[in-house]
Structures are given as structure tokens and as C-alpha cells.
Scaffold this active site. Structure first.
Site, PDB file in Angstrom:
ATOM      1  N   HIS A 190       0.795  -1.329   0.019  1.00  0.00           N
ATOM      2  CA  HIS A 190       0.206   0.017   0.446  1.00  0.00           C
ATOM      3  C   HIS A 190       1.139   1.052  -0.388  1.00  0.00           C
ATOM      4  CE1 HIS A 190      -3.680  -2.257   1.542  1.00  0.00           C
ATOM      5  NE2 HIS A 190      -3.707  -1.989   0.276  1.00  0.00           N
ATOM      6  N   GLU A 432      -1.516 -20.014 -16.899  1.00  0.00           N
ATOM      7  CA  GLU A 432      -0.132 -19.557 -16.316  1.00  0.00           C
ATOM      8  C   GLU A 432       0.876 -20.764 -15.254  1.00  0.00           C
ATOM      9  OE1 GLU A 432      -2.560 -17.639 -13.057  1.00  0.00           O
ATOM     10  OE2 GLU A 432      -4.044 -18.929 -12.777  1.00  0.00           O
ATOM     11  N   ASP A 456       2.752 -16.014 -12.528  1.00  0.00           N
ATOM     12  CA  ASP A 456       2.279 -17.740 -11.652  1.00  0.00           C
ATOM     13  C   ASP A 456       3.131 -18.283 -13.183  1.00  0.00           C
ATOM     14  OD1 ASP A 456       1.392 -17.754  -9.893  1.00  0.00           O
ATOM     15  OD2 ASP A 456      -0.455 -17.528  -9.871  1.00  0.00           O
ATOM     16  N   CYS A 503      -1.268 -10.941 -19.321  1.00  0.00           N
ATOM     17  CA  CYS A 503      -1.645  -9.606 -18.026  1.00  0.00           C
ATOM     18  C   CYS A 503      -0.952  -9.675 -16.658  1.00  0.00           C
ATOM     19  CB  CYS A 503      -2.979 -10.083 -17.809  1.00  0.00           C
ATOM     20  SG  CYS A 503      -3.259 -11.997 -16.664  1.00  0.00           S
TER      21      CYS A 503
END
Length: 580
Positions: A190, A432, A456, A503
Site C-alpha cells: 500500500h 499460467e 505464475d 496480463c
């Protein structure tokens, strides 16, 4: 002069004096026995209220400075502060063991930080940092140190720290912070998301920088390539000045071209999509002119609510994302991608190795009611725009067929209820797992599209945990084995006339993006703030050049991942000198 190499997470070139802030050693918290536990509980309640007000102020500060607040960051902090289980455990230590409130908070926070830090999921692992941030603030208030983040710099500086927290990013006066340099951290934390939203150049993963840096040392921070130099000599300063000049020109060029579509220099279309979740400020997609949503991570809704969301809650979240984009803009929604160990269900045992266990599509097929609830919600959202549905972690043809059977049942249920949806919704699979790439020809017979999840795919192909610093150097997007799996997937998809996109994080690296386009990738999806950079690079390179690079990389027998990466960088800087 010392130069440290880390991970660039927020672009920019800045120089200035260091301001050292170390967090590893938190405030000294004494373990005391109290005579009046109820008075101690009252102290905790009062400090909690002060902390709540401070967090609300930080949220308002974020909105003021960025204009695109991420509601999850500080609503998540408030949820932790008010979590009934955490509060009950603190109360037990205070009332039953008669411990002081500061000690109780520290002990309970340490427990949950350990649990979260040992999670396999990167998002949950990073939330341990938020627990640390909230508990540290609460303890400071209990100790009477209401100035949560001390800051005594008298001129603009580069903050050097062992680890950055969201509170620090927002608490420092913005006009006084030139950049951040941290020993630890990741692109998903964050604090980093905040620094990026505020446009503050940041480098993390610098390991020992804070141990050798002193307040006042001159720092050169390269937020584009991830290097930090302490006390540079004259030659280093002169070279850095040229980088700063080039960086300013690049930022001007990015801003001028961000409203253009993604394509190569000779007009070959390469749509650039955004990766989003329920907490993403959708206005950021409009600002960078994203051409759609390539990955909507639905699991973040589960995480935000800390429970399984209802069909109505899911429908509302997905529909809101669809409605914020222009009509006809594609929104690709991935079904739940969490392991069974991350969800609270009494019928699922704790697994020794959840990363290779009952996660993603495997979990959903074991729990068809949960699966069909989500499928119905996605289908209902498809009535409001161009929605695509995507399955994660597909490894076998049987899994894909079973998932489609559940989808047909969900369609039948909505049809019987008279609820509208797109009956021709496109359905795709993520590639993946190496097994999926190796049977891509079979999967392509059934799918409408493929989306390669490089994060992945790299981890499973190379057996490397990218969050483990001990082996992170082995996480190589340009490894020949990874590229050959991608190439096989592209060829299989195109042979059946379906689009193949990427992606994963590799799509956001301009040099690797050029290689992927040359390999035939039809679209790229990434964090929205990185779209302008990739778009600028692609629009400068002819398709033939990208295809030539791809052939050289795929045919380079005996080449290492480093060799191939160098080849990609050379093409990038030849056509885009500003990214040198």
C-alpha cells in the site's frame, strides 16, 4: 560513493540530501502488570478513537493530494483497528492477564503479522505491513506520542528507510519529500501504491541502504532503473543530471501521447488494458486512456469483506466497473483466484502446501454453489456492457469442461428467473501453469480467448517464489523456457483464431512488451499508471523490428535469460533513446 540496486516502483530522477528514518526498532513497549484493568481498557478505547481520527485525516489527505483515493488502504486500516477478534484478544490480555494496553496491542499485532507474512498470496502477505502500521500508530498514541511520524527535515530531501508505511507516505509534508528509498518493500504494498499515486519517485529492495546512509548525505535516486547512489562523485552527478533532463523530456512526451491508442510505429494495433480490482479508482483508467479492463481480480472483494460476498454484492461491484467505461469497452472478469486456505470454511482443512493445493478453479469446482453464485453475478453484469469471463489456474481439459458446465447451469438459472444477461459472453482461460501451455491446442478448441498470466507461469516453470529474496534473482521473465511456453500458446491460439493477451507484470516492462508483441501477443494488461510508458515505447517501434527481436530470442540456442533481456533492452534504447 556507494551505489545500490533495487526495484524501481515509481518513476522519476531526483537528487537531494538524505533524511534517515528507521522503523525496524519500534517504540519500546514495557510489559507491566496493572492494578485496574478497566482503567487500562479505557486508555485503549481513548487511544483507539485518536487513532481512528488520525486515519480519517490521512484518508482526506490522500484525496487532497492524489484526487484518486484508494478506498481500501485506509478503510482496511479502520477494519483492523475495529476488528472484534483483535479487540477481544487485547481485552483478554488486559483483563485476564492484567497486562498494560501497549503490551497487549504489540503482542496481538505481532501474532497477526506473523500469520499474514507466511501467506502464499502476495496481497495477503503485504497486509502484514498494514497491521504493523496501524499497531505502531495505536501504540504511539497510548504512549502519548500523538505526532505519529516524526519529521525534522528543514529542506526538501529523499527519505531513506528500512521499510515504508502508508502513514509515512502521507504524513510527511509533500513539498519536503523528493523521493523514497527503502531497504525492503514490493510493488504491491500500500505504501508503494500511495507513493506512485502521488508521483513520488521510489526505489525499494535496496537491502542495506539505511544502514550505511546518514541524514544529510547526498543521494541520487533513479526511480526508472532502480538505483540509488550515496555521496556521488562529480562524474556521477554530471551523468545523473543528463538522466534528469532526459527524464523530464520523457514525462512530457508520455503526457502528450497518452490519449493515443496502443499500437506499433507502423499502425499495428496492440490494445493496452488495465488490471483492476474492487478498490481501484476507475477514474485512473480514463486518465491514461486504458482501452478496457484486461483483468478484474474478483478475490479482492472477498478479502475486503473478510467473507464470501453475496450474489447481489458481487453483481453491484462488477456492474459498477462495467458502467464506468464507455459502451463496447471490454471488461474481462476473472473468477475467484484464492486458495481454500484463505477462505473460512469448516469443510476445508488447512493445507501444508496451499500454493500447490486447493486454490482457484480447483476450489471453485469443489464448491459449486460458491462458483455458480459468482458466475450468475458476472453474467448479470454482462447485461450492462461487454463482459468477458476468465478461469484461472486451468491445468487440464477436464477442469475447463467442468467449469463450462457450471457456467451453463448458471445461465439456465438466470434464464428461468427471467434475468437478462449476454448469452454469447466470451469465455477464456488463463495460461499460467506450464501444463496449460503444453495443451494449449486442446484448450483453444473450447476457449474464446487466452490470457497469459506471466507471474505464475514464471514461478511454476522455474520453481521460484518471486517474493523470496533468497531466490528472487532466479525469477526471470526472459528465461528461454518461459518464452517457449508463451510462443506455443500464441501459436495454438492463433491457429484456432482466438486472441492471446498477457496480463502479468512482464507486460508492464517496455522492453519485454516489445518482445511479446513481436511474438504475436494481441493485447497487454497492466497497472493503469504504467500504460503511458508501455504505449510510448510500442508506438516508437515498427512491428517488423519487434518480430525480428522475437525470432532472435526464440532461436538463440544456449542463450540465457540475461542475454535475452539485454537483447530486448538494446532494441528499446535504439528506438526509444529516452528510456536508456
Amino acid at each position: 560513493m556507494h551505489t545500490f540496486c533495487g526495484t524501481a516502483v515509481s518513476r522519476g530522477f531526483v537528487s537531494g540530501p538524505a533524511y534517515l528514518l528507521r522503523n525496524a526498532a519500534s517504540e519500546t513497549v514495557p510489559e507491566l502488570t496493572v492494578d485496574d484493568p478497566e482503567a487500562e481498557m479505557a486508555r485503549l478505547k481513548a487511544a483507539t478513537e485518536v487513532t481512528r481520527q488520525q486515519i480519517a485525516s490521512l484518508s482526506a489527505e490522500l484525496k487532497k493530494w492524489s484526487g484518486n483515493p484508494d478506498p481500501d488502504i485506509f478503510s482496511g486500516h479502520l477494519m483492523m483497528l475495529e476488528d472484534p477478534v483483535i479487540r477481544a484478544e487485547c481485552a483478554t490480555l488486559i483483563r485476564e492477564q492484567r497486562r498494560n494496553a501497549e503490551y497487549a496491542v504489540q503482542q496481538v499485532a505481532a501474532k497477526y503479522m506473523t500469520v499474514l507474512s507466511e501467506m502464499d498470496d502476495p496481497y495477503l502477505k503485504e497486509r502484514s505491513k498494514d497491521v504493523a502500521d496501524v499497531s505502531r500508530r495505536l501504540i504511539r498514541n497510548l504512549l502519548g506520542n500523538e505526532t505519529a511520524i516524526p519529521f525534522a527535515a528543514d529542506k526538501p530531501c529523499i527519505v531513506v528507510t528500512d521499510e515504508l508505511t502508508p502513514s509515512e507516505v502521507l504524513s510527511f509534508p509533500k513539498r519536503m519529500v523528493l523521493g523514497f528509498a527503502a531497504d525492503r518493500g514490493s510493488a504491491t504494498s500500500h505504501a508503494i501504491l500511495l507513493a506512485r499515486a502521488l508521483g513520488i519517485p521510489t526505489v525499494v529492495g535496496l537491502r542495506t541502504l539505511s544502514t550505511v546512509t546518514h541524514t544529510g548525505d547526498l543521494i541520487l535516486l533513479d526511480g526508472s532503473r532502480g538505483s540509488v547512489t550515496v555521496n556521488p562523485d562529480a562524474a556521477a552527478r554530471a551523468a545523473f543530471a543528463k538522466l534528469q533532463e532526459r527524464g523530464r523530456a520523457l514525462e512530457t512526451a508520455l503526457e502528450a501521447g497518452q490519449d493515443q491508442p496502443g499500437m506499433t510505429a507502423d499502425g499495428h494495433a496492440v490494445p493496452l488494458y488495465a488490471n483492476v480490482d474492487v478498490n481501484t479508482a476507475m477514474s485512473s483508467l480514463h486518465q491514461v486512456h486504458a482501452e478496457g479492463i484486461g483483468l478484474y481480480r474478483t478475490e479482492y472483494l472477498w478479502i475486503a469483506l473478510n467473507r464470501e460476498p453475496t450474489e447481489a454484492e458481487q453483481t453491484e461491484a462488477y456492474t459498477q466497473a462495467v458502467r464506468t467505461l464507455p459502451p463496447g469497452t471490454p471488461v474481462t472478469i476473472r473468477v475467484l483466484d484464492l486458495g481454500g486456505d484463505k477462505l473460512t470454511r469448516q469443510d476445508d482443512r488447512q493445507e501444508d502446501n496451499p500454493f500447490l493445493g486447493n486454490r482457484s478453479i480447483r476450489f471453485l469446482l469443489r464448491h459449486p454453489e460458491t462458483f455458480r453464485t459468482q458466475l450468475r453475478a458476472i453474467l448479470r453484469a454482462s447485461a450492462h456492457g461487454t463482459v468477458q469471463l476468465m478461469y484461472p489456474m486451468i491445468a487440464t481439459l477436464d477442469e475447463l469442461l467442468a467449469a463450462n458446465r457450471e457456467l451453463e447451469r448458471a445461465k439456465e438459472e438466470l434464464t428461468q428467473a427471467g434475468i437478462p444477461f449476454d448469452h454469447a459472453i466470451k469465455v477464456g482461460s488463463m495460461i499460467e501453469i506450464p501444463a496449460a501451455a503444453l495443451i494449449a491446442e486442446d484448450l483453444a478448441e473450447i476457449c474464446d480467448f487466452f490470457s497469459i498470466g506471466t507471474n505464475d507461469l514464471i514461478q511454476y516453470t522455474l520453481a521460484v517464489d518471486r517474493l523470496n529474496e533468497a531466490v528472487s534473482n532466479l525469477y526471470q521473465p526472459t528465461h528461454p523456457a518461459v518464452l517457449r511456453l508463451i510462443d506455443r500458446t500464441v501459436r495454438a491460439g492463433h491457429a484456432k483464431g482466438i486472441r492471446v493477451s498477457v496480463c502479468g507484470e512482464a507486460a508492464a516492462d517496455p522492453a519485454i512488451a516489445i518482445l511479446l508483441v513481436g511474438m504475436g501477443i494481441d493485447g497487454l494488461s497492466m497497472s493503469s499508471n504504467l500504460i503511458p510508458l508501455v504505449k510510448y515505447a510500442l508506438r516508437a517501434v515498427p512491428l517488423a523490428e519487434a518480430q525480428s527481436l522475437a525470432r532472435q530470442c526464440l532461436e538463440a540456442r544456449g542463450a540465457t535469460a540475461k542475454t535475452i533481456e539485454t537483447m530486448c533492452r538494446e532494441v528499446l534504447v535504439r528506438w526509444v533513446p529516452a528510456m536508456r
